[in-house]
Design an enzyme around this catalytic site. Structure first.
Site, short mmCIF file in Angstrom:
data_model
loop_
_atom_site.label_atom_id
_atom_site.label_comp_id
_atom_site.label_asym_id
_atom_site.label_seq_id
_atom_site.Cartn_x
_atom_site.Cartn_y
_atom_site.Cartn_z
N GLU A 180 -64.14 0.61 -28.78
CA GLU A 180 -63.27 0.99 -27.65
C GLU A 180 -62.74 -0.23 -26.91
O GLU A 180 -63.37 -0.73 -25.98
CB GLU A 180 -64.04 1.90 -26.67
CG GLU A 180 -63.16 2.37 -25.50
CD GLU A 180 -63.88 3.24 -24.48
OE1 GLU A 180 -65.11 3.41 -24.60
OE2 GLU A 180 -63.22 3.74 -23.57
N LYS A 222 -61.42 3.96 -30.49
CA LYS A 222 -61.16 4.68 -29.23
C LYS A 222 -60.24 3.83 -28.37
O LYS A 222 -60.69 2.98 -27.59
CB LYS A 222 -62.49 4.96 -28.52
CG LYS A 222 -62.34 5.63 -27.16
CD LYS A 222 -63.64 6.22 -26.65
CE LYS A 222 -63.49 6.74 -25.23
NZ LYS A 222 -64.61 7.55 -24.78
N SER A 264 -59.10 8.81 -21.85
CA SER A 264 -58.06 9.36 -20.98
C SER A 264 -57.63 8.35 -19.91
O SER A 264 -56.51 8.44 -19.39
CB SER A 264 -58.50 10.68 -20.35
OG SER A 264 -59.71 10.57 -19.64
C1 5MM Z 1 -67.34 8.51 -19.08
O1 5MM Z 1 -67.08 7.17 -18.66
C2 5MM Z 1 -67.62 6.19 -19.54
C3 5MM Z 1 -68.62 5.32 -18.86
O2 5MM Z 1 -68.06 4.43 -17.97
P1 5MM Z 1 -69.03 3.36 -17.20
O3 5MM Z 1 -69.79 2.61 -18.24
O4 5MM Z 1 -68.04 2.52 -16.45
O5 5MM Z 1 -69.92 4.13 -16.31
C4 5MM Z 1 -66.50 5.41 -20.22
O6 5MM Z 1 -66.99 4.41 -21.07
C5 5MM Z 1 -65.72 6.37 -21.02
O7 5MM Z 1 -66.44 6.73 -22.16
C6 5MM Z 1 -64.38 5.84 -21.49
O8 5MM Z 1 -63.83 4.88 -20.65
C7 5MM Z 1 -63.41 7.00 -21.57
O9 5MM Z 1 -63.47 7.75 -20.37
P2 5MM Z 1 -62.14 8.28 -19.71
O10 5MM Z 1 -62.58 8.84 -18.38
O11 5MM Z 1 -61.22 7.09 -19.56
O12 5MM Z 1 -61.58 9.32 -20.65
#
Ligand code: 5MM
Length: 348
Positions: A180, A222, A264
């Site tokens: 990602e 991702k 997202s």
């Molecule tokens: C769910 O958020 C994930 C964890 O974030 P932190 O490590 O900052 O707490 C994050 O890694 C998430 O899996 C991805 O960024 C995708 O989440 P979004 O909300 O952007 O779809």
């Protein structure tokens, strides 16, 4: 490494009509989400909230191929003592684990971050595999601030190298890596700037994956979409986002990769669904894309169930209905079969 088995898991993660639930918020992030709905973040409230989603039968068995867990969650039991990992498996979904340990400032690159967590990763992966994890996730963050010359090549290359080192360690542990590299949509940049930076990041990432001998057939990408920054004065329409993102991925992602599952990134629930749907409609019209295009959403899948649940046991059914609805909308979008009209037909 058994590549055939890794490929089987990777393909199951992007099976037609299915996508990934990113429920791997670290304790700091989930606290921020709970603050919005007025719920205290404790080990029990975090467990109750996630158990609610994992017990959503329709969503978990029909639309959610896998769940990315945080370290705390992978070891937790449901209120009745069943391991949460078992709940996910019993629903026919695959447990996964976030293995990065967050970010730190990157030396000599003001304002830029490097994701950390490679030390002892091999040992941690072996423990997670025993606990049931069959895929993992590592997120690199790249900011755009053209005025201060960000991103730098140093940040892009160093983060890509860490992603590739992580991916190689995962495959060695028989775990599918989700790679990602997230170009943030926080800035004021336009869609073309995002396109150019994401292209640079993806080219560098696949070069580093090659240098670390990562088997592309046994990984999932991702990425962010090509999208204007949140503070941009020029917002791109759904068709433009879809067309540019598909063009970008075609030029950067080898066809050996089984699937692409988008983050997202702060888009609204419906925007994230509409963009995914429009991309899959393009794919259909041009006789198919080489990889599946689906979702691996955190916020865009969970904002609605968090609000509906609001920490109350009486609201569990409402929270599950909201989660099921968003999962179903994104499932349809992953097949290019979503319409705005379907948004009003909420699950009962
Ligand atoms: C769910 O958020 C994930 C964890 O974030 P932190 O490590 O900052 O707490 C994050 O890694 C998430 O899996 C991805 O960024 C995708 O989440 P979004 O909300 O952007 O779809």
């Amino acid at each position: 490494m058994n590549l055939a088995d890794l490929n089987t898991i990777a393909r199951a993660m992007v099976a037609p009509g299915k996508g990934i639930l990113a429920a791997d918020e670290s304790s700091g992030t989930i606290k921020k989400r709970f603050d919005v709905i007025g719920v205290e973040s404790t080990e029990t409230s975090r467990r109750d909230y996630r158990e609610m989603m994992f017990r959503s039968k329709e969503a978990m068995s029909q639309y959610i191929s896998g769940v990315i867990l945080y370290d705390e969650t992978i070891w937790q039991n449901a209120a009745d003592g069943t391991p949460l990992v078992k709940l996910i498996e019993q629903a026919g979904s695959i447990p996964g684990i976030k293995v990065d340990e967050g970010t730190q400032p990157l030396p000599n690159c003001p304002g830029e971050l490097i994701t950390v967590g490679l030390d002892k990763l091999a040992e941690r992966l072996a423990k997670y595999y025993k606990q049931g994890a069959r895929f993992a996730k590592w997120r690199a963050v790249i900011d755009i601030d053209s005025a201060s010359g960000v991103p730098t090549h140093t940040a892009i290359m160093t983060n890509a190298h860490a992603l590739a080192r992580y991916a190689a360690l995962c495959q060695q542990a028989q775990i599918v890596p989700i790679v990602e590299p997230e170009v943030l949509m926080d800035g004021a940049h336009d869609i073309d700037t995002c396109y150019n930076v994401t292209e640079w990041v993806l080219k560098e990432t696949f070069q580093q994956l090659y240098f670390q001998r990562v088997a592309l057939e046994g990984m999932i990408l991702k990425p962010n979409m090509a999208i204007a920054g949140k503070k941009s004065a020029k917002k791109a329409g759904v068709e433009e986002v879809a067309e540019k993102t598909v063009k970008l991925l075609k030029s950067c992602v080898p066809s050996a990769v089984p699937g692409i599952a988008f983050l997202s990134g702060g888009q609204s629930d419906e925007e994230a669904t509409a963009h995914l749907d429009a991309m899959n409609k393009i794919g259909g019209l041009t006789s198919g894309l080489p990889w599946g295009l689906t979702f691996s959403y955190g916020r865009a899948l969970q904002a609605a169930p968090q609000k509906a649940w609001s920490g109350k046991a009486d609201n569990i059914a409402a929270g599950q209905a909201a989660f099921t609805h968003r999962a179903k909308m994104n499932s349809l979008a992953s097949k290019g079969e979503w319409t705005t009209a379907l948004e009003s037909k909420k699950a009962a």
